[in-house]
Design an enzyme around this catalytic site. Structure first.
Site, PDB file in Angstrom:
ATOM      1  N   PRO A  35     -25.282 -69.990 126.576  1.00  0.00           N
ATOM      2  CA  PRO A  35     -24.456 -68.790 126.758  1.00  0.00           C
ATOM      3  C   PRO A  35     -24.526 -67.894 125.526  1.00  0.00           C
ATOM      4  O   PRO A  35     -24.342 -68.359 124.403  1.00  0.00           O
ATOM      5  CB  PRO A  35     -23.043 -69.342 126.936  1.00  0.00           C
ATOM      6  CG  PRO A  35     -23.193 -70.781 127.201  1.00  0.00           C
ATOM      7  CD  PRO A  35     -24.492 -71.209 126.629  1.00  0.00           C
ATOM      8  N   GLU A  36     -24.820 -66.649 125.743  1.00  0.00           N
ATOM      9  CA  GLU A  36     -24.743 -65.637 124.687  1.00  0.00           C
ATOM     10  C   GLU A  36     -23.582 -64.713 125.026  1.00  0.00           C
ATOM     11  O   GLU A  36     -22.793 -65.014 125.912  1.00  0.00           O
ATOM     12  CB  GLU A  36     -26.073 -64.875 124.594  1.00  0.00           C
ATOM     13  CG  GLU A  36     -27.256 -65.812 124.350  1.00  0.00           C
ATOM     14  CD  GLU A  36     -28.583 -65.088 124.191  1.00  0.00           C
ATOM     15  OE1 GLU A  36     -28.567 -63.887 123.873  1.00  0.00           O
ATOM     16  OE2 GLU A  36     -29.621 -65.728 124.380  1.00  0.00           O
TER      17      GLU A  36
END
Length: 321
Positions: free
Chosen positions: A2-3
């Site tokens: 996840p960014e």
DNA sequence: CACTTGACCTGTCCGC
DNA sequence: TGCGGACAGGTCAAGT
């Protein structure tokens, strides 16, 4: 992995579900969670009400009425999955109804809130449905209405910590992390000033540096550099001002687009691609090696920059001389 | 100080 | 079929 856009999507989902929930029980089997405070868990979590869900960089902050906050970093494979009472009844009815269970086994369709929360989380190659907890479950919060929040993390890189809310801005990560790229006051001038702090580094390494700006990881570094036609190895000092301005816009566009997609395509994602992962469906180059560049048709190749797998179009993104 | 590399983890995939 | 090893990537610590 996840960014920023994935974490923001998860935050939006949790912000609709968690506030007002009261913690009835906490389970965890992982010493990286609450490493020093089993007594504090009981004292500051049990009976506490969830006040808000915020985000800073790739970190989620769940504020409790006890004056403490749960601070969570998903790192690469972390997931936060909310399962409400309605979900459980829905599953029970499916199991009682053989026909619908058969349908389910062929084509698993979690409810939309769960799908949304799964978006961007780990296990990108695995089916997105299954009984919880599973073997990657590290923490379970039980709420008084019977719903639960699961923190799963296959690789144990992520963490969840209980910290006094007033001290959250004082933890090392918060003190060092750079500006939010999507905030209104993050101007192109500020972007360029921050980037130029590391003149000799490869531009990609600088984008990934969380002290330069917050929330960009491997996917959006590759995507924005492709959009701005900059080779990721280019030393910052050799990137023209014009290209940096283009990169600033490209980065914000890519992040905004991704958040937009994360919020709107969750059901589609699980339906169509439960085994592939969704945040890549609108990527132009990331993990597209061997496929044609959407802009010029040249084959996309994978190289290594700043110790990371890096995807470029060698025709659009020329190696610096 | 500026910058790069390795460690932390586990599941998956590839070649033998 | 099984097995070893490379690989995935966010961040910090340790290295150059």
């Amino acid at each position: 992995m996840p960014e920023l856009p994935e974490v923001e999507t998860i935050r939006i989902g949790l912000a609709k579900l968690l506030p007002g929930q009261v913690i009835a029980d906490v389970w965890h089997d992982w010493q990286k969670s609450f490493p020093n405070a089993p007594a504090d868990v009981a004292r500051f979590m049990l009976g506490a009400k969830i006040e808000s869900v915020r985000r800073r960089a790739k970190v989620l902050i769940i504020e409790l009425s006890s004056g403490y906050s749960l601070v969570i970093h998903l790192k690469m494979t972390g997931q936060l999955i909310f399962v409400g009472e309605a979900d459980k009844k829905d599953r029970e009815s499916r199991i009682e109804n053989p026909e619908s269970e058969k349908l389910n086994s062929q084509f698993p369709i979690p409810n939309s809130s769960e799908a949304e929360l799964r978006f961007g989380g780990g296990h990108p190659t695995k089916s997105l449905i299954g009984e919880l907890p599973d073997k990657s479950t590290r923490v379970v919060l039980d709420f008084t209405d019977g719903s639960k929040l699961f923190f799963n993390d296959q690789r144990k890189f992520g963490w969840m910590r209980l910290i006094p809310t007033l001290e959250v801005p004082e933890i090392d990560f918060m003190k060092k992390v750079g500006p939010e790229p999507l905030e209104d006051d993050f101007t192109v001038d500020k972007f360029i000033t921050n980037i130029l702090r590391r003149r000799q580094s490869a531009i990609k390494a600088v984008l990934l540096d969380q002290t330069v700006l917050a929330g960009v990881g491997n996917i959006y570094a590759d995507e924005s550099l492709w959009a701005a036609k900059i080779h990721p190895s280019t030393p910052v000092s050799k990137v023209s001002k014009t290209k940096l301005v283009t990169l600033y816009s490209a980065l914000r566009d890519v992040l905004n687009l991704s958040i937009e997609k994360g919020g709107s395509t969750d059901k589609n994602y699980v339906n169509a691609e439960g085994k592939k992962g969704s945040y890549l469906t609108f990527a132009q180059v990331f993990r597209k090696e061997g496929q044609p560049c959407p802009r010029c048709g040249h084959e996309i190749v994978k190289i290594r920059v700043a110790g990371r797998g890096t995807h470029i179009c060698p025709k659009c993104q020329k190696v610096p001389k």
